[in-house]
Design a protein around this motif. Structure first.
Motif: not given
Length: 387
Positions: A138-158
């Motif tokens: 939702p509302d991605a086209d309005r964003a000027d900053l994206l907060l992306v949940p991502a998984r590192t190679p060791d499995g941690e979510i950042v």
């Protein structure tokens, strides 16, 4: 001085009144003035006072979300408050402060369709590349900053902050039935990420994402309650003035029963949503189940109530000019965001999968219905030995 339940109820009632009055100033089919939202302090309700927030809780945000749904308001407020909740506790005070004062519109790249986090590949120099895709944000086209949940190679979510204009970022708007909201697919193809763009939650990252997703589902449920509430009021008002055969249509038994059914659905939805809000605010371990109960019922109830509103308005209810279609379409989209009612019911059912079977002695009627033999012990005889 201790704040009582009565004080909170009065404060919430006043907040709802002020919010409803403010949202009424927006022209039909136009987004709510964002400066008004910022000046009202709604964005920073949950943020700490150290970044000019109100130090409130999701309970206060939920009041605004219900009114947002009641007005079928256009604008990114629900998505921005989700981003604020994601930023709290990560140490990213500057993006949080900029969001609160209206200078930034951060959006969490959290799929309303349930996609998993993107993959963060670490490089030898400490920098990294971000790759992945997420649908129906939702509302991605309005964003000027994206907060992306991502998984590192060791499995941690950042949590990774990404400029939507960065190389490798693609945002494609998706057409949906609801004209009051914008959803988009986001693709990240080898986006370069520096160490300063990666933030961690104080608690487990996976748990933080689960809570964000529950919060997003509960936000939609609040919106659904607002939609249903507005349609109930509009229908009862219309039934009290529209005449047919020389009588108000509200005097006909079929219309009375339909309105009563709508009231029951709205009342149950309100109670379930409020229970979920209380569970989330108090960090109750059972909060996920409470959220699923609220979302599964409220989102379906909103579709039912809005559909009955269209029917009970008669021919005018099917016209574009009546505006009722806006509520029905919004409720229809709500039903599929952050978990369908079927998904939430399945989640609720999971808690009973490993539960102990019911005691037939405690429920002899159930035992008889299922054919389970009911053991009997003669009165006055010794209990069977455990040996």
């Amino acid at each position: 001085m201790m704040t009582t339940v009565t004080d909170l109820a009065a404060a919430h009632e006043e907040l709802a009144h002020v919010t409803r009055k403010a949202l009424a100033t927006a022209a039909p089919e136009e987004a709510v003035d964002w400066d008004l939202v910022v000046r009202s302090g709604w964005v920073g309700l949950e943020a700490p006072s150290s970044v000019d927030g109100a130090d409130a809780t999701f309970a206060e945000v939920a009041v605004v979300l219900r009114e947002w749904g009641r007005a079928a308001a256009l604008g990114p407020y629900p998505s921005v408050t989700l981003a604020v909740a994601a930023l709290v506790g990560t140490g990213l005070d500057r993006p949080l402060s900029r969001a609160i004062d209206g200078h930034s519109t951060p959006i969490v790249v959290l799929s309303a369709a349930g996609d998993g986090p993107s993959q963060l590949e670490l490089g030898a120099d400490g920098d990294a590349t971000l790759t992945g895709s997420t649908t129906f944000v939702p509302d991605a086209d309005r964003a000027d900053l994206l907060l992306v949940p991502a998984r590192t190679p060791d499995g941690e979510i950042v949590l990774v902050t990404v400029d939507p204009n960065a190389t490798g970022v693609s945002i494609r708007t998706k057409p949906v039935v609801d004209a009051t909201r914008d959803l988009a697919d986001i693709s990240l193809d080898g986006v370069h990420v520096t160490r300063g763009q990666v933030a961690r939650w104080g608690s487990d990252g996976g748990t933080a994402i689960d809570r964000l997703r529950d919060r997003a589902a509960l936000s939609i449920a609040c919106d659904s309650v607002g939609l249903a509430d507005a349609m109930l009021d509009a229908t009862v008002t219309y039934a009290g003035v529209r005449e047919q055969f020389g009588r108000k249509i509200g005097s006909f038994q079929a219309v009375k029963h339909a309105c009563a059914d709508m009231l029951v659905q709205v009342s149950v939805a309100r109670r379930l949503v409020q229970a979920a809000i209380d569970a989330v605010v108090s960090d109750d371990p059972a909060a996920p189940i409470a959220v699923s109960k609220a979302a599964s019922f409220a989102d379906e109830a909103a579709v039912s109530v809005c559909g009955k509103a269209v029917q009970l308005h008669g021919g005018i209810g099917y016209t574009w000019e009546s505006g009722l279609h806006v509520y029905l379409k919004r409720a229809t989209l709500n039903r599929s965001l952050y978990g369908s009612p079927a998904w939430h019911r399945a989640r609720i059912a999971e808690r009973y999968r490993d539960a102990e079977p019911p005691n037939p002695i405690a429920n002899p009627r159930r035992a008889a219905a299922t054919g389970t033999p009911t053991p009997s012990v003669a009165l006055g005889t010794p209990a069977p030995s455990a040996e």
